[in-house]
Write an enzyme that holds these catalytic residues in place. Structure first.
Site, PDB file in Angstrom:
ATOM      1  N   ASP A   1      35.093  -7.681 -49.173  1.00  0.00           N
ATOM      2  CA  ASP A   1      35.301  -9.110 -48.987  1.00  0.00           C
ATOM      3  C   ASP A   1      34.983  -9.793 -50.322  1.00  0.00           C
ATOM      4  O   ASP A   1      34.475  -9.166 -51.248  1.00  0.00           O
ATOM      5  CB  ASP A   1      34.415  -9.641 -47.858  1.00  0.00           C
ATOM      6  CG  ASP A   1      34.992 -10.887 -47.192  1.00  0.00           C
ATOM      7  OD1 ASP A   1      35.863 -11.536 -47.807  1.00  0.00           O
ATOM      8  OD2 ASP A   1      34.580 -11.205 -46.073  1.00  0.00           O
TER       9      ASP A   1
ATOM     10  N   GLU B   1      33.424 -20.271 -42.474  1.00  0.00           N
ATOM     11  CA  GLU B   1      32.361 -19.344 -42.862  1.00  0.00           C
ATOM     12  C   GLU B   1      30.986 -20.005 -42.817  1.00  0.00           C
ATOM     13  O   GLU B   1      30.702 -20.816 -41.935  1.00  0.00           O
ATOM     14  CB  GLU B   1      32.689 -18.725 -44.224  1.00  0.00           C
ATOM     15  CG  GLU B   1      34.000 -17.954 -44.189  1.00  0.00           C
ATOM     16  CD  GLU B   1      34.248 -17.091 -45.415  1.00  0.00           C
ATOM     17  OE1 GLU B   1      33.301 -16.474 -45.920  1.00  0.00           O
ATOM     18  OE2 GLU B   1      35.394 -17.024 -45.858  1.00  0.00           O
TER      19      GLU B   1
END
Length: 838
Positions: free
Chosen positions: A323, A524
Site C-alpha cells: 500500500d 482512511e
C-alpha cells in the site's frame, strides 16, 4: 472450486463457492494446528507448464535492473513517460485525486492517451532492453470513482445491507467495463476488511462486522471484476482484482487506522481472513498488504503472514503489492530504502512520490550485497509475470486498441446506472417509522432541507473523484442525481408541491419535512473518531429537526453516514429515520422507496438490513456474536412497510462523554470538516481541492511525513502579501477551550526562512482577527518542532472565540518556505506555551 479444510459445518454454500470437507473427527485429529487454521485454497486455475516455461525463459534473459523495475510501482504525478521508457516499471498507479495532466476533469480520451503512452514506453526496449508491458492500477472502489461521469455505486457498507451477492457481481462487472474504457488493467478492490470498531475511518469500506457477508461478497466481486475462472476469466471485459488489505485492518485497537491488531491467530483467520478465503477461491490474482500491524509487527514486514501463510499454507501464486509507501513504516526502513519488505514477501512496492528512484537503486545494491537473495527477486518477478500472462497483457492490443477502449457511452451508461439505482434501493435501512409515516404520498406538500439534500459529493463520501471526496460540486457528476433531484421529480410528476431550503424555512406550512443530513466525506485515517456521537458539541442538525417538530411538521430523517453512529437525540426528533449510508451518484433512487406511487400503492419496499450493529452509546462497540451483546438495534435489523415501529421518542440522549472536552483536531493527515484549506495572494483566493495548489505568491503541496500525504509544504515567494488558512463557511464556538486554558498547537518545519515576519493568526469574521509574529520562535533548521500559542492571547487581541471562521492562518510578505503537519486546539494547558500572555 474447493477449500481443503475440515469444517464444523458439513456443507456451506456461499455465493459461487462450495466449501467441502467434513471428513470426521479422526481426520481432524491427525491434522496439525497450523493447517487447521490456514487452509490451502483451490482456485480452479490449472497449472500451465507452457506458461511457466515462458516465464522462466523470460526471467533468464532479464538483468537485475529489469527485474527490480518490475517490482517498482510509482504514481502518475511522480513519473513521466520518459521515466517509463528508461526504467520499464512493472506497473504504475493513480492515487486518489491524481488525474492525467493533473486535470480533475480529464476526459476518457485523456486517460486512454496516458495509458497508451505508458504502455508503448514500457515495451520500447531502446533504453532498458525490456519489452515487458506495464500495467496501470487504480482505486475503483465504488465504481470508476476517479473519472468524471462514471457510475458511482453505494459504498461497501451500503452494499452489505443489501445482502445480495448476485447484485455485487453485477456491480463489479459494470465497474470493470468502465475501467476498461479508459485503458486501465488493474483495480485495487475489493476491500474485505471485517470491521470490529466503527470508529475506524474506513468502516464504510467494509461490507459488515460479520465475516459471513464479507466472504460471500469477496467471491462475488472478484468474479465480477475478473470473470469466472471457468468462463471468461480475465477476458477483454475484465480487469485484474486485488483483495485487500492483508491482514486484519478492520480489527485494530480502538479503530485506529494503520494501528495494531491483537487478535489471536485463530481469530485472525476466523474473522479477518474470510474475505481471502472467498476472494482467492474465486481466483483473485493480487493481494495488497495492509498498513496495520499484528501484535506490533507491521504487515508489510511480516514474513510469516505474507510468505509462510499467504503464499505457503494458502497456496497463493499471484503477487503481493504494498500500500501507499507502507514499506516505509517498517522499523528501520524509509520510503526509499527497505530490503525488509522484499525479504518478507512483498513483490511490488507501491512507492509514490520521488522515493521510487532511491528505492530502485537501493534494491539493486541490496541484491548485489546479499541483503536480498537473488532467488527472492526471481520469485517476485515470476509472480508478476505470471499475473501479466494470465491477464493476456503480452497478447492483448495496446490500451488504445482494446475492444472497450474509448467507448465512452459505457461510462455512466443507463444500464450501469440502473444497477446502481437497484443497489441504492436495496441498501436503505429503515430504523424508525412512527405511525407508518412512510411511504409518503407524492401528492403532498413536501419540504426538503439539510446540507445533504442537494449534495452529490456528500452522498457519495470519500474516494469520490478526489481521495477524500471533498472539493466536489454537483456539476462534477454529469448524469448523476442528488437526493433532492429524485424527491422533486417524484412529487412534481404526481402533482404535489416541493419546497427546498437548506435551513428548513418555508413559505407555506408543509405536510411533511424530509431532512437530509450526516457525515461530510472523508477517507482512511482522516475519518477516525474517538467516539461515535454525531455532531458532538455542535448539534446544528438536531436543532433543525427540533425546529420543524416544534412547528408540528412530521419529520423524515435521511441519514448519510459511513458507519452507524450514536444519534439517539436525532432519532427522538424524527418520526421516520432512514440509514442511507453513502449511496453514490444515483441519489434519486431514494425517492423510489420513501414515496408511494401516485395511486397510493407501495412502489419499492425497504429491503436493507443492518450488516453492522447500531450503537446504544458513543463509546461501546458491539459486534454480532459478542458476549453481553446489547446494541440499540441488532445486526440484521431493518423495518419494512409491513412492520410495526419499535423505537420510541424517549431514547437516552445523555452521554457520559458528551461533556468531556476533547482536543479539536484541525488538520491531521487531511483538513478536518468543516474546514477547507484556502490560499490567498493579494486579493485573490483559492481553495485547495487536490494534492497541489498554487496562486501567484503562494503554493501548497502534500507530502509524506509519517504516513501517506500527512503534511503540507507551503512556499511563499515574497512577490506580494500571501496567506494560507483553514476556513469554514460557518463559525465554530471555541470558548470552552479558552475556559480550559487551551492552546493552538502546530507542528512546523522551516525549510527556508526570510527576513520578514511570519504571522500566525485566527479570524472571527470581517475586521475581526488576531495574529502573532512567530519568526523568532522558530528553529531555523530542517527539524520539526511543535509551536503552541495560548488561546487567551487571541482573546486579548479582540478575537471572538465564539465565532471562529478560521482557527489557523499563516501569512507573510516574505519568501518563507515552511512545512506543517498536525494542527489542533488542545483542551487543556498541557505544557508551557511557546507564545504566552500570562
Amino acid at each position: 472450486m474447493t477449500i481443503k479444510k475440515p469444517l464444523t459445518l458439513c456443507s456451506i454454500m456461499i455465493a459461487s463457492i462450495s466449501i467441502l470437507g467434513c471428513t470426521g473427527q479422526d481426520k481432524v485429529a491427525k491434522m496439525n494446528a497450523e493447517n487447521e487454521i490456514w487452509p490451502r485454497i483451490e482456485t480452479g486455475i490449472n497449472a500451465d507448464p507452457e506458461m511457466e516455461a515462458q516465464i522462466a525463459a523470460l526471467l533468464a534473459d532479464m538483468t537485475l535492473e529489469q527485474k527490480v523495475a518490475q517490482m517498482i510501482q510509482p504514481e502518475i504525478r511522480d513519473i513521466t513517460v520518459e521515466d517509463m521508457r528508461k526504467y520499464g516499471f512493472g506497473s504504475y498507479l493513480n492515487g486518489g485525486g491524481a488525474f492525467p495532466n493533473n486535470d480533475k476533469h480529464a476526459s476518457a480520451a485523456d486517460w486512454i492517451d496516458l495509458a497508451e503512452k505508458m504502455y508503448q514506453a514500457s515495451i520500447d526496449d531502446s533504453f532498458d532492453g525490456s519489452k515487458i508491458p506495464t500495467m496501470w492500477g487504480t482505486d475503483a472502489v465504488h465504481g470508476h470513482n476517479n473519472v468524471i461521469g462514471a457510475t458511482l455505486f453505494p459504498h461497501n457498507i451500503g452494499l452489505g445491507a443489501t445482502n445480495n451477492p448476485a447484485l455485487i457481481e453485477k456491480i463489479a462487472a459494470a465497474t470493470a467495463q468502465e475501467v476498461m474504457v479508459t485503458g486501465i488493467d488493474w483495480v485495487f478492490a475489493p476491500t474485505v476488511a471485517v470491521v470490529r470498531d466503527d470508529r475506524w475511518g474506513r468502516t464504510y469500506e467494509g461490507y459488515s462486522e460479520d465475516p459471513e457477508i464479507v466472504k460471500a461478497y469477496s467471491a462475488a466481486i472478484v468474479k465480477g471484476l475478473q470473470g469466472a475462472v471457468d468462463e471468461d476469466f480475465l477476458s477483454d471485459k475484465r480487469v485484474i482484482s486485488t483483495v485487500k488489505h492483508f491482514l486484519g485492518d478492520g480489527g485494530t485497537e480502538g479503530g485506529d487506522d494503520q494501528g495494531n491488531n491483537t487478535a489471536s491467530e485463530q481469530e485472525l483467520f476466523d474473522i479477518h481472513a474470510q474475505g481471502y478465503v472467498g476472494g482467492l477461491g474465486a481466483g483473485a490474482q493480487t493481494v495488497m498488504a495492509s498498513f496495520n500491524s499484528w501484535h506490533g509487527e507491521k504487515i508489510h514486514g511480516s514474513k510469516y503472514l505474507l510468505t509462510d501463510v499467504l503464499k505457503g499454507k494458502m497456496g497463493f501464486d499471484g503477487f503481493v503489492v504494498g500500500d501507499w509507501n507502507g514499506h516505509g513504516q517498517i522499523p528501520g526502513c524509509t520510503n526509499g530504502n527497505c530490503a525488509q519488505a522484499a525479504n518478507a514477501g512483498l513483490d511490488v512496492y507501491m512507492v509514490p512520490t520521488d522515493a521510487w528512484k532511491p528505492l530502485y537503486e537501493n534494491l539493486i545494491k541490496q541484491v548485489n550485497s546479499g541483503d536480498i537473495a537473488q532467488s527472492r527477486i526471481d520469485d517476485a518477478v515470476t509472480r508478476i509475470l505470471r499475473v501479466k500472462m494470465r491477464a493476456g497483457l503480452f497478447d492483448k492490443p495496446s490500451p488504445a486498441n482494446r475492444p472497450l477502449s474509448g467507448k465512452t457511452d459505457i461510462i455512466g451508461s443507463a444500464e450501469h446506472r440502473a444497477i446502481a439505482k437497484q443497489a441504492v434501493r436495496e441498501s436503505l435501512v429503515l430504523l424508525k417509522n412512527k405511525q407508518q409515516l412512510l411511504p409518503l404520498s407524492p401528492k403532498a406538500n413536501v419540504l426538503v432541507a439539510g446540507l445533504g439534500a442537494d449534495n452529490i459529493g456528500m452522498q457519495s463520501g470519500g474516494w469520490t473523484i478526489t481521495w477524500q471526496g471533498t472539493g466536489n460540486e454537483n456539476s462534477d457528476f454529469p448524469g448523476g442525481s442528488s437526493i433532492y433531484d429524485g424527491i422533486k421529480h417524484t412529487v412534481e410528476q404526481a402533482g404535489g408541491q416541493v419546497q427546498y431550503d437548506l435551513n428548513g424555512e418555508y413559505t407555506t406550512k408543509p405536510d411533511v419535512a424530509i431532512v437530509v443530513f450526516g457525515e461530510q466525506p472523508y477517507a482512511e485515517g482522516n475519518g477516525d473518531l474517538d467516539n461515535l456521537e454525531y455532531q458532538r458539541g455542535n448539534k446544528s442538525d438536531l436543532a433543525l429537526l427540533k425546529k420543524l417538530k416544534q412547528a408540528g411538521i412530521p419529520v423524515v430523517s435521511l441519514f448519510i453516514s459511513g458507519r452507524p453512529m450514536w444519534v439517539n437525540a436525532e432519532l427522538n426528533a424524527s418520526d421516520a429515520f432512514v440509514a442511507t449510508w453513502l449511496v453514490g451518484s444515483e441519489g434519486d433512487a431514494i425517492s423510489d422507496v420513501i414515496f408511494k406511487q401516485a395511486d397510493g400503492s407501495i412502489n419499492h419496499d425497504f429491503k436493507g438490513k443492518l450488516s453492522f450493529s447500531w450503537p446504544n452509546n458513543p463509546v461501546e462497540n458491539y459486534n454480532r456474536g459478542d458476549k453481553n451483546y446489547a446494541p440499540l438495534l441488532p445486526y440484521g435489523f431493518g423495518l419494512t412497510y409491513q412492520d410495526a415501529n419499535t423505537l420510541t421518542d424517549e431514547l437516552n440522549e445523555v452521554s457520559d462523554v458528551a461533556t468531556k472536552l476533547e482536543d479539536l483536531v484541525l488538520f491531521e493527515r487531511a483538513v478536518k470538516a468543516p474546514w477547507s484549506l484556502q490560499l490567498q495572494s493579494g486579493n485573490e483566493q483559492q481553495t485547495m481541492t487536490s494534492s497541489r495548489a498554487s496562486l501567484n505568491a503562494v503554493s501548497v503541496k502534500t507530502f509524506d511525513k509519517d504516513v501517506q500525504e500527512d503534511a503540507r509544504a507551503i512556499t511563499f515567494n515574497g512577490k506580494e502579501p500571501a496567506a494560507v488558512r483553514l476556513m469554514a463557511a460557518f463559525p465554530s464556538d471555541l470558548r470552552s477551550y479558552v475556559e480550559k486554558a487551551g492552546q493552538l498547537e502546530m507542528q512546523i518545519k522551516i525549510d527556508q526562512a526570510a527576513d520578514a515576519p511570519l504571522m500566525l493568526g485566527m479570524q472571527c469574521g470581517e475586521n475581526c482577527d488576531g495574529q502573532f509574529d512567530i519568526s523568532k520562535q522558530l528553529t531555523r533548521t530542517s527539524e520539526w518542532q511543535t509551536l503552541t500559542v495560548d488561546l487567551n492571547c487571541f482573546v486579548e487581541q479582540g478575537v471572538n472565540l465564539g465565532q471562529i471562521f478560521s482557527p489557523w492562518q499563516l501569512a507573510t510578505d516574505g519568501a518563507w518556505h515552511v512545512s506543517v503537519a498536525k494542527l489542533s486546539v488542545s483542551s487543556s494547558h498541557a505544557q508551557d506555551s511557546t507564545i504566552s500572555c500570562q
